[in-house]
Motif scaffolding. Structure first.
Motif: not given
Length: 614
Positions: A212-214, A216-219, A222
């Motif tokens: 999830s963190a990856i 959120e950082e790379q998307q 949204t």
């Protein structure tokens, strides 16, 4: 698998005060004390060994406030014990169907709300205590508990995890009641018994947090995701081009086979966004190199007929364009709309009523004619409404203008060329059938009744310079007889009317045109049809062999010129699925009597298509 009532018995008998009789453990000044640190619950007793219980992951616990509640990778983590003692990952071994097919309602305040639990049931008091004192029981959405349903060790571990989370909450609350040591010992035994399952749950949550963190950082966005399809094709045709045996004006004979082996591509990048979770905005970038700079098909120019065209031969020079903008949104459970200023085809507002992927550019029938009914090959900019009369019956009404963006005379939304559609589709368990009516008006210079799939005369029966109105009635459908065998068919009838008078160039079926006079109100009638069979997953999962036989659009009667022969289209293909993203499709079709003229030589078209979907 173990039975829920056995779990109940274990909880009721061995945990004394119904699973965890530990309203608090924190203020034990004389007999002992509890510490929560480093993910361990430590029970200190006077003159005894320490009892250490691993602290489980809790998405809401005050002792682990940074842990997020995640629902991803098919793992459902909740802080209440459900009637199935927690939903679990759908890919876990031997997961009960009820665990994933039934929704759990919110925590219930009283056991009396469970309609299938009676005061006479042997576990009633245990359930009552768990519900009213500890808040670790929830029922299903229909108000039942289903106490005799089977559950897996994974489900029980998830339920145990929820109970331990509740333990942590009670410890953090710092109340003053005492706990019996044997309850903690029993709880420790349960933790040891299900240590593997608890570790799996913790590992999954840690993995999901990292993923999830990856994301959120790379998307990229949204709300937006990219769906793309890149098609490459190696193709060639065999046989003399249309009119190849006719002498030219100089007395020399035309080339017998003018086509060469060619290698071309077409790519589409769809950026799809949703703002409500139910709507969808699509903006497409497209490139390709199958067309001439004037927009005509390169292969049709060489062979003399559009019957040799691939279904994806669009664009020229690999120039990138934005040919398609579409927005879909529902207004109720039964009514939805599709609107777009450009590149909206009938296939964007309704179903072609063909089996899955048969009509896909990169994964279905390779030929332009064989892909789906010519009725659906028209479009522009405009909108449509889809009314779901019931779950099996859908009515589509649509209106698309040729040049809605142009404010000049004989253009715009209502003063230029247009197409209007009414399409009723019935969906059954094994197939579907649709009846469609389309009305069109096309100004001179842009006439194309058949979407490039038939002869030149069928596309413009009064020539390209005469404004033409057209009416098409079509039927289409498919039926899946078994897992590996399905059949589809479509057919239609077209009547066209000339909307002005004058001399115009009309195809003679031999690669040339004749200048003829057309009267306002002249009529022409055309028909077409095809039937295909395909075999899903034959030769391997995802593979699709198929055969199609059809009659391309033909002018059967006309006040100006009709066609005396029928062309016949015979096609075979085999889609070989290499993996989820790549497929390779060899295909071959034969055209007898090209341009609906028996004097033309038979045309053979071979193609090797490779498709990348991502």
């Amino acid at each position: 698998m173990i039975k829920t009532h056995k779990i109940m018995q274990l909880i009721a008998a061995s945990l004394t005060i119904n699973l965890i009789g530990i309203e608090t453990l924190c203020a034990q000044d004389i007999d002992g004390r509890i510490e929560v640190a480093n993910n361990l619950i430590t029970v200190h007793k006077q003159n005894t060994d320490l009892v250490k219980l691993p602290q489980v992951v809790n998405s809401n616990s005050a002792t682990n406030a940074n842990t997020k509640e995640l629902v991803a990778d098919n793992v459902l983590v909740q802080t209440h014990i459900s009637a199935s003692l927690m939903p679990v990952a759908t890919h876990s071994p031997k997961v009960s169907e009820n665990a994933v097919n039934n929704k759990v309602m919110a925590q219930i305040p009283s056991v009396s709300q469970l309609s299938d639990v009676q005061p006479t049931d042997w576990a009633y008091q245990a359930l009552q205590s768990l519900v009213e004192r500890y808040g670790v029981i929830a029922g299903y959405s229909d108000g039942t508990f289903r106490g005799n349903r089977s559950l897996t060790r994974y489900e029980f571990a998830a339920g145990l995890n929820a109970a331990l989370n509740r333990l942590n909450e009670l410890i953090a609350a710092g109340t003053a009641d005492l706990v019996r040591q044997e309850d903690l010992a029993t709880l420790q035994k349960l933790q040891q018994e299900f240590a593997t399952e608890l570790a799996i749950l913790r590992g999954r949550i840690d993995t999901l947090e990292a993923r999830s963190a990856i994301l959120e950082e790379q998307q990229f966005s949204t709300t937006t995701k990219l769906n793309a399809q890149i098609i490459t094709a190696v193709s060639d045709t065999f046989g003399r081009s249309v009119g190849g045996d006719a002498p030219s004006g100089s007395g020399a004979r035309r080339d017998r086979d003018r086509s060469q082996l060619y290698f071309a591509d077409r790519g589409r990048l769809n950026f799809e966004s949703s703002f409500t979770g139910k709507d969808l905005l699509r903006v497409r970038l497209e490139f390709g190199n199958f067309l001439n700079s004037n927009g005509t098909s390169q292969i049709a120019s060489v062979t003399g007929t559009g019957m040799t065209r691939l279904n994806f031969d669009t664009n020229s020079n690999n120039d990138v364009s934005i040919p398609h903008v579409r927005y879909y949104f529902p207004v109720s459970g039964s009514v939805s709309f599709v609107v777009g200023p450009t590149g909206i085809g009938y296939t964007d507002i309704t179903d072609t009523v063909t089996p899955a992927s048969i009509a896909d550019d990169g994964n279905g029938v390779p030929s332009l004619f064989g892909q789906y009914s010519p009725l659906f090959r028209r479009g522009g900019g405009g909108g449509a409404v889809n009314w779901y009369i019931n779950k099996d019956l859908v009515l589509t009404l649509g209106y698309l203008a040729d040049n809605p963006n142009l404010p000049s005379e004989k253009n715009g939304v209502f003063n230029g060329g247009y197409n209007a559609l009414a399409h009723l589709v019935y969906y059954g368990k094994q197939g579907a059938v649709g009846i469609a009516y389309s009305h069109s008006y096309t100004p001179g210079g842009k006439v194309g009744l058949t979407g490039g799939t038939g002869s030149a005369l069928a596309g413009s029966p009064f020539g390209n310079s005469i404004a033409t109105s057209g009416n098409i009635v079509g039927a289409q459908g498919y039926y899946r007889f078994s897992e590996h065998f399905q059949m589809h068919a479509w057919g239609g009838y077209i009547w066209a009317t000339a909307k002005n008078s004058g001399f115009t160039e009309i195809s003679n079926g031999r690669g040339e045109t004749d200048s003829l006079f057309v009267n306002n109100g002249d009529n022409a009638n055309l028909w077409y049809g095809a039937i295909g069979v395909s075999f899903p997953d034959v030769g391997g999962k995802g593979n699709l062999p198929g055969i199609l036989f059809g009659v391309p659009p033909r002018v059967s009667s006309s006040d100006v010129r009709k066609e005396g022969d029928n062309a016949y289209h015979i096609e075979a293909f085999y889609r070989w699925r290499l993996n989820d993203n790549i497929s390779v499709t060899p295909g071959l079709w034969v055209i007898l009597n090209p341009e609906n003229n028996s004097k033309n030589d038979t045309q053979y078209v071979g193609v090797l298509r490779t498709t990348f979907d991502f």
